[in-house]
Each structure stands twice: as structure tokens, then as C-alpha cells.
Design a protein around this motif. Sequence first.
Motif, PDB file in Angstrom:
ATOM      1  N   ALA A 158       0.870  -1.183   0.000  1.00 26.10           N
ATOM      2  CA  ALA A 158       0.000   0.000   0.000  1.00 26.10           C
ATOM      3  C   ALA A 158       0.904   1.229   0.000  1.00 26.10           C
ATOM      4  N   GLN A 159       0.569   2.197  -0.832  1.00 25.97           N
ATOM      5  CA  GLN A 159       1.384   3.402  -0.844  1.00 25.97           C
ATOM      6  C   GLN A 159       0.824   4.398   0.173  1.00 25.97           C
ATOM      7  N   LYS A 160       1.710   4.906   1.025  1.00 26.00           N
ATOM      8  CA  LYS A 160       1.338   5.884   2.037  1.00 26.00           C
ATOM      9  C   LYS A 160       1.437   7.280   1.429  1.00 26.00           C
ATOM     10  N   LEU A 161       0.462   8.107   1.710  1.00 26.17           N
ATOM     11  CA  LEU A 161       0.375   9.431   1.105  1.00 26.17           C
ATOM     12  C   LEU A 161       0.701  10.519   2.124  1.00 26.17           C
ATOM     13  N   VAL A 162       1.410  11.540   1.667  1.00 33.17           N
ATOM     14  CA  VAL A 162       1.717  12.693   2.516  1.00 33.17           C
ATOM     15  C   VAL A 162       1.425  13.963   1.732  1.00 33.17           C
ATOM     16  N   ILE A 163       1.050  15.014   2.457  1.00 34.22           N
ATOM     17  CA  ILE A 163       0.837  16.328   1.849  1.00 34.22           C
ATOM     18  C   ILE A 163       2.106  17.123   2.071  1.00 34.22           C
ATOM     19  N   CYS A 164       2.634  17.705   1.015  1.00 28.73           N
ATOM     20  CA  CYS A 164       3.938  18.351   1.123  1.00 28.73           C
ATOM     21  C   CYS A 164       4.022  19.601   0.262  1.00 28.73           C
ATOM     22  N   ALA A 165       5.032  20.384   0.545  1.00 28.40           N
ATOM     23  CA  ALA A 165       5.299  21.618  -0.204  1.00 28.40           C
ATOM     24  C   ALA A 165       6.764  21.956  -0.025  1.00 28.40           C
ATOM     25  N   SER A 166       7.278  22.837  -0.851  1.00 30.68           N
ATOM     26  CA  SER A 166       8.667  23.265  -0.731  1.00 30.68           C
ATOM     27  C   SER A 166       8.784  24.310   0.380  1.00 30.68           C
ATOM     28  N   PRO A 167       9.956  24.411   1.016  1.00 32.09           N
ATOM     29  CA  PRO A 167      10.156  25.461   2.029  1.00 32.09           C
ATOM     30  C   PRO A 167       9.887  26.856   1.465  1.00 32.09           C
ATOM     31  N   ALA A 168      10.272  27.085   0.205  1.00 35.90           N
ATOM     32  CA  ALA A 168      10.063  28.405  -0.399  1.00 35.90           C
ATOM     33  C   ALA A 168       8.570  28.729  -0.497  1.00 35.90           C
ATOM     34  N   TYR A 169       7.758  27.731  -0.877  1.00 28.21           N
ATOM     35  CA  TYR A 169       6.320  27.979  -0.966  1.00 28.21           C
ATOM     36  C   TYR A 169       5.744  28.284   0.410  1.00 28.21           C
ATOM     37  N   LEU A 170       6.114  27.507   1.420  1.00 29.51           N
ATOM     38  CA  LEU A 170       5.579  27.700   2.765  1.00 29.51           C
ATOM     39  C   LEU A 170       6.014  29.043   3.345  1.00 29.51           C
ATOM     40  N   LYS A 171       7.219  29.484   3.035  1.00 28.63           N
ATOM     41  CA  LYS A 171       7.684  30.787   3.509  1.00 28.63           C
ATOM     42  C   LYS A 171       6.867  31.904   2.883  1.00 28.63           C
ATOM     43  N   ARG A 172       6.462  31.693   1.636  1.00 30.16           N
ATOM     44  CA  ARG A 172       5.723  32.742   0.912  1.00 30.16           C
ATOM     45  C   ARG A 172       4.247  32.758   1.270  1.00 30.16           C
ATOM     46  N   PHE A 173       3.642  31.564   1.409  1.00 29.59           N
ATOM     47  CA  PHE A 173       2.189  31.493   1.588  1.00 29.59           C
ATOM     48  C   PHE A 173       1.747  31.002   2.972  1.00 29.59           C
ATOM     49  N   GLY A 174       2.696  30.565   3.792  1.00 24.10           N
ATOM     50  CA  GLY A 174       2.338  30.072   5.105  1.00 24.10           C
ATOM     51  C   GLY A 174       2.034  28.583   5.095  1.00 24.10           C
ATOM     52  N   GLN A 183      -8.162  25.588   1.113  1.00 23.37           N
ATOM     53  CA  GLN A 183      -8.916  26.380   0.135  1.00 23.37           C
ATOM     54  C   GLN A 183      -8.207  27.675  -0.220  1.00 23.37           C
ATOM     55  N   LYS A 184      -7.319  28.143   0.669  1.00 26.09           N
ATOM     56  CA  LYS A 184      -6.620  29.404   0.437  1.00 26.09           C
ATOM     57  C   LYS A 184      -5.267  29.190  -0.235  1.00 26.09           C
ATOM     58  N   HIS A 185      -4.944  27.930  -0.521  1.00 28.32           N
ATOM     59  CA  HIS A 185      -3.618  27.624  -1.048  1.00 28.32           C
ATOM     60  C   HIS A 185      -3.655  27.174  -2.507  1.00 28.32           C
ATOM     61  N   GLN A 186      -2.501  27.266  -3.132  1.00 24.27           N
ATOM     62  CA  GLN A 186      -2.331  26.682  -4.463  1.00 24.27           C
ATOM     63  C   GLN A 186      -2.116  25.180  -4.292  1.00 24.27           C
ATOM     64  N   CYS A 187      -2.845  24.391  -5.052  1.00 21.28           N
ATOM     65  CA  CYS A 187      -2.754  22.937  -4.922  1.00 21.28           C
ATOM     66  C   CYS A 187      -2.440  22.296  -6.270  1.00 21.28           C
ATOM     67  N   ILE A 188      -1.561  21.307  -6.215  1.00 22.82           N
ATOM     68  CA  ILE A 188      -1.165  20.544  -7.399  1.00 22.82           C
ATOM     69  C   ILE A 188      -1.841  19.187  -7.281  1.00 22.82           C
ATOM     70  N   VAL A 189      -2.739  18.872  -8.189  1.00 18.19           N
ATOM     71  CA  VAL A 189      -3.536  17.653  -8.063  1.00 18.19           C
ATOM     72  C   VAL A 189      -3.311  16.744  -9.265  1.00 18.19           C
ATOM     73  N   GLY A 190      -3.501  15.462  -9.025  1.00 17.82           N
ATOM     74  CA  GLY A 190      -3.451  14.501 -10.119  1.00 17.82           C
ATOM     75  C   GLY A 190      -4.680  14.641 -10.996  1.00 17.82           C
ATOM     76  N   PHE A 191      -4.559  14.158 -12.207  1.00 15.05           N
ATOM     77  CA  PHE A 191      -5.628  14.334 -13.191  1.00 15.05           C
ATOM     78  C   PHE A 191      -5.729  13.070 -14.019  1.00 15.05           C
ATOM     79  N   ARG A 192      -6.923  12.446 -14.000  1.00 16.62           N
ATOM     80  CA  ARG A 192      -7.080  11.182 -14.714  1.00 16.62           C
ATOM     81  C   ARG A 192      -8.493  11.079 -15.258  1.00 16.62           C
ATOM     82  N   ARG A 193      -8.601  10.621 -16.506  1.00 19.00           N
ATOM     83  CA  ARG A 193      -9.893  10.456 -17.179  1.00 19.00           C
ATOM     84  C   ARG A 193     -10.731  11.728 -17.119  1.00 19.00           C
ATOM     85  N   GLY A 194     -10.067  12.856 -17.265  1.00 19.41           N
ATOM     86  CA  GLY A 194     -10.778  14.128 -17.314  1.00 19.41           C
ATOM     87  C   GLY A 194     -11.198  14.679 -15.966  1.00 19.41           C
ATOM     88  N   GLN A 195     -10.798  14.037 -14.863  1.00 20.44           N
ATOM     89  CA  GLN A 195     -11.224  14.476 -13.544  1.00 20.44           C
ATOM     90  C   GLN A 195     -10.027  14.595 -12.601  1.00 20.44           C
TER      91      GLN A 195
END
Length: 297
Positions: A158-174, A183-195
Motif C-alpha cells: 500500500a502506498q502511504k500518502l503525505v501532503i507536502c510543499a517546498s520550504p520556499a512555498y511555505l515561507k511565501r504562503f504560510g 482552500q486558500k492555497h495553491q494545490c497541485i492535483v493529479g488528473f485522470r480520465r478528465g477528472q
Amino acid sequence: MGGINAFVMTAQQGSFTAAAERLGLTKSAVGKSVARLEERLGLTLFQRSTRRLSLTPDGERYLDSCLSALEILEQAEAELTSHITTPSGRLRIDLPAAYGRKRILPLLLDMAQQYPDLNLTVTFSERFVDLIEEGIDLVVRIGELADSSGLVARKLTAQKLVICASPAYLKRFGTPETPEELQKHQCIVGFRRGQPISWLLKQQSGEITRYTPPPTHELSDGDAMLSAVLAGCGLSQLPLWLVGEDLRQGKICEVLHGHSGGEMPIHALWPKNRQMLPKIRHVVDMLVDARLKGALD
């Protein structure tokens, strides 16, 4: 063979819809496959109506012949391969892109070195594949299985999932402290079958729930998503096997620790009605052994 399998399953299940669910195909794909078979035979195999589907007399005779033929083929395959103890011939396997390249392909290449009579055909995709129709011996898939009847499924890890960001992003946006702050952050999401692909978040009760973040950037490949995180483009939920080294080196940081813990199963799958050939058996055994050694995590 694809048309015959679609016909047999439809006859056994009594509808294109039920057959499609069992085969893991769309209803239209099953219907077209049966229609092509009827056109080739010059026969009407099913009596169709708006309320029910039934075999014609020709269809009943053809079903009996198909079932007998399939049984004979399985017995012949078993007899022909009973003396083979080492992998040989062409092995066709389809893998998830990033995970397949990083974790499975090196093992397959080592196996190919051990068995010179084994030839590999490896493809990388996230889509559903019809193993019988496309002539694929085995697939590895990440995520909960839909209806896998007609397939043998062996859980690998089973693959374990973590939420992560770069130090530079966290310094800039908190740094978000609660899932609501995503909801207030920029999020990078996977995209499959149009969703966009949902994130898995652990609640205080321990329950895992699905969350759809605001999709600032949508990428269909795990390596590309990691590149975007490293570039400071936003937060993302990624598997630990992909980001572990970058976390250890401090290139990225885990956030929302208390809400991590989501896992997605990883399975090897192969056709149930296909004789367990040595090449398939050795791959499955190799993957299970790699799991025990932690090489798939």
C-alpha cells in the motif's frame, strides 16, 4: 477471443450491462464486440428487446461450443506448459507510470538478466486495460479495485500518502494548520480520465475521507507533480515512495501531519481463466518477495 469472451459473459450474465461490469469494460464496448462477432459469423446470437436479452437458438448452440472450446484450450495450455519450469517467451505487462519505472521495472530487468529466454514488452499507463482483448499477461494497479471478477488480484503493498510543499512555498504562503485552510492555497492535483484526483485525509476519529482541493495545477504524472512541488508551485498529496528522499534532504516539507495516513493499495492482476504460466508466476513471486524485503514501499 475478445468477442467470444464478451459473448460468453453476456450470455451468462443476461445483459450487456452486467457483462460489462464483470469484464471491467463499458456497456457499449461489450455490445460492439458482440455485434462484430455476429457480423463475422453471419448469425444473430441474441434476441434483443427494450426489457430483456435472450439467446437465439443459434446463440444457445454457439454458447455450448464456446464453453467446450474454452475448456479444451485451457487444458491444452496446461498440458503444453506443464514441463516448463523457467520463464520464457514474451511477457506483456502494463505498469503505472512513475511507480512502475521506479519500483517495478528494475526488478523486471533483473529478472530478464536471469532468464535469457524471457522477452519483455512493458507499457506504462494508468488507464483500464482489457487484458484478454489487448493480450496483456499482467498489470500492476494503484488504488481500490472496481469489479475485478474475471481477474486474479494479489495485493503487493500500500502506498502511504503525505501532503507536502517546498520550504520556499511555505515561507511565501504560510503553512496550513487545518484541511479547511487548503482552500486558500495553491494545490497541485493529479488528473485522470478528465477528472482531478481526490486527496485522502484522516479525520480525528481515524476515518479516512476524500477531499477535492482547489486544482490550481492539474498534472497526470507523479514525477511531474513532484517537480511542480519542488519548484514551489503549491501543495500536493504524493506517495511516500516518491517523495521520501526529498523529505529526508529537506527539499520539501510535510504539512498537516495529523491528517496524513491515507493509503492506496497496490495490486498485481492477471486473467483468472488464463493458465498460470511460469513467466507470470515468477513475476508475481518476485513482486511478493520484493514486498517482504520492503523494496516496493
